[in-house]
Write a protein that holds these residues in place. Structure first.
Motif, PDB file in Angstrom:
ATOM      1  N   TRP A  90       0.844  -1.192   0.000  1.00 33.45           N
ATOM      2  CA  TRP A  90       0.000   0.000   0.000  1.00 33.45           C
ATOM      3  C   TRP A  90       0.874   1.236   0.000  1.00 33.45           C
ATOM      4  O   TRP A  90       1.934   1.204   0.588  1.00 33.45           O
ATOM      5  CB  TRP A  90      -0.919   0.026   1.221  1.00 33.45           C
ATOM      6  CG  TRP A  90      -1.795  -1.180   1.331  1.00 33.45           C
ATOM      7  CD1 TRP A  90      -1.653  -2.201   2.210  1.00 33.45           C
ATOM      8  CD2 TRP A  90      -2.943  -1.492   0.547  1.00 33.45           C
ATOM      9  NE1 TRP A  90      -2.629  -3.129   2.030  1.00 33.45           N
ATOM     10  CE2 TRP A  90      -3.445  -2.728   1.010  1.00 33.45           C
ATOM     11  CE3 TRP A  90      -3.608  -0.868  -0.503  1.00 33.45           C
ATOM     12  CZ2 TRP A  90      -4.564  -3.336   0.458  1.00 33.45           C
ATOM     13  CZ3 TRP A  90      -4.724  -1.476  -1.046  1.00 33.45           C
ATOM     14  CH2 TRP A  90      -5.191  -2.692  -0.558  1.00 33.45           C
ATOM     15  N   PRO A  91       0.507   2.326  -0.569  1.00 36.80           N
ATOM     16  CA  PRO A  91      -0.685   2.536  -1.381  1.00 36.80           C
ATOM     17  C   PRO A  91      -0.510   1.939  -2.780  1.00 36.80           C
ATOM     18  O   PRO A  91       0.593   1.872  -3.308  1.00 36.80           O
ATOM     19  CB  PRO A  91      -0.809   4.048  -1.461  1.00 36.80           C
ATOM     20  CG  PRO A  91       0.582   4.549  -1.318  1.00 36.80           C
ATOM     21  CD  PRO A  91       1.292   3.558  -0.436  1.00 36.80           C
ATOM     22  N   GLU A 102      -5.275   3.716  -0.490  1.00 41.78           N
ATOM     23  CA  GLU A 102      -4.546   3.576   0.770  1.00 41.78           C
ATOM     24  C   GLU A 102      -4.856   2.210   1.384  1.00 41.78           C
ATOM     25  O   GLU A 102      -5.818   1.555   1.009  1.00 41.78           O
ATOM     26  CB  GLU A 102      -4.956   4.694   1.731  1.00 41.78           C
ATOM     27  CG  GLU A 102      -4.771   6.095   1.188  1.00 41.78           C
ATOM     28  CD  GLU A 102      -3.329   6.441   0.855  1.00 41.78           C
ATOM     29  OE1 GLU A 102      -2.419   5.933   1.540  1.00 41.78           O
ATOM     30  OE2 GLU A 102      -3.116   7.214  -0.087  1.00 41.78           O
TER      31      GLU A 102
END
Length: 158
Positions: A90-91, A102
């Motif tokens: 992530w992101p 996110e």
């Protein structure tokens, strides 16, 4: 046989006139093109902005569907992107790189998740002050915020 008498000077005038455009005609044409461009370009930019929003919403809903499928087989939601079929961490940058998702906000009691797609800072899409962020949660509630962080009225961006 009938012959027409032609004056040489009148033929030269016709030949000169049919050879091109006058400066006034060219200026009027340029003015019309400029007016059309001034109207068309902002409309085009708005449509491009909206298509990028659609790309973000589609990716967000796809990720939410993957979370629901994961929950159906594992009885829990996950914050690991590899469990959802994504590579990396992530992101996650989605689509053409205008938005990124996110890490999901996972709650265990009751089981739920919230996913958010934010516009990538510094990208052209970051000029979209109306729909800077999209959110969807496990019960299907969709919302969006503007660049100031205020929640948009229902249906503005979704």
């Amino acid at each position: 046989m009938i012959r027409a008498h032609c004056n040489g000077s009148s033929l030269q005038g016709i030949a000169r006139r049919s050879g091109g455009f006058t400066l006034i005609e060219l200026m009027i044409t340029m003015l019309v093109i400029a007016i059309l461009a001034a109207i068309a370009y902002p409309i085009y930019e708005h449509q491009v902005q909206e298509s990028r929003r659609t790309e973000a919403r589609t990716a967000l809903l796809e990720l939410a569907a993957r979370e629901q499928r994961y929950y159906a087989t594992n009885n829990a939601y996950t914050s690991d992107p590899t469990n959802l079929g994504y590579t990396g961490q992530w992101p996650i940058t989605i689509g053409s790189g205008w938005y990124q998702i996110e890490s999901p906000n996972i709650n265990s009691n009751p089981p739920s998740f919230t996913l958010t797609a934010d516009v990538v800072a510094g990208s052209v899409q970051s000029q979209d002050s109306t729909c800077a962020s999209f959110t969807v949660n496990s019960d299907g509630t969709q919302s969006s915020t503007n660049s100031g962080g205020a929640t948009n009225p229902s249906g503005t961006c979704w």
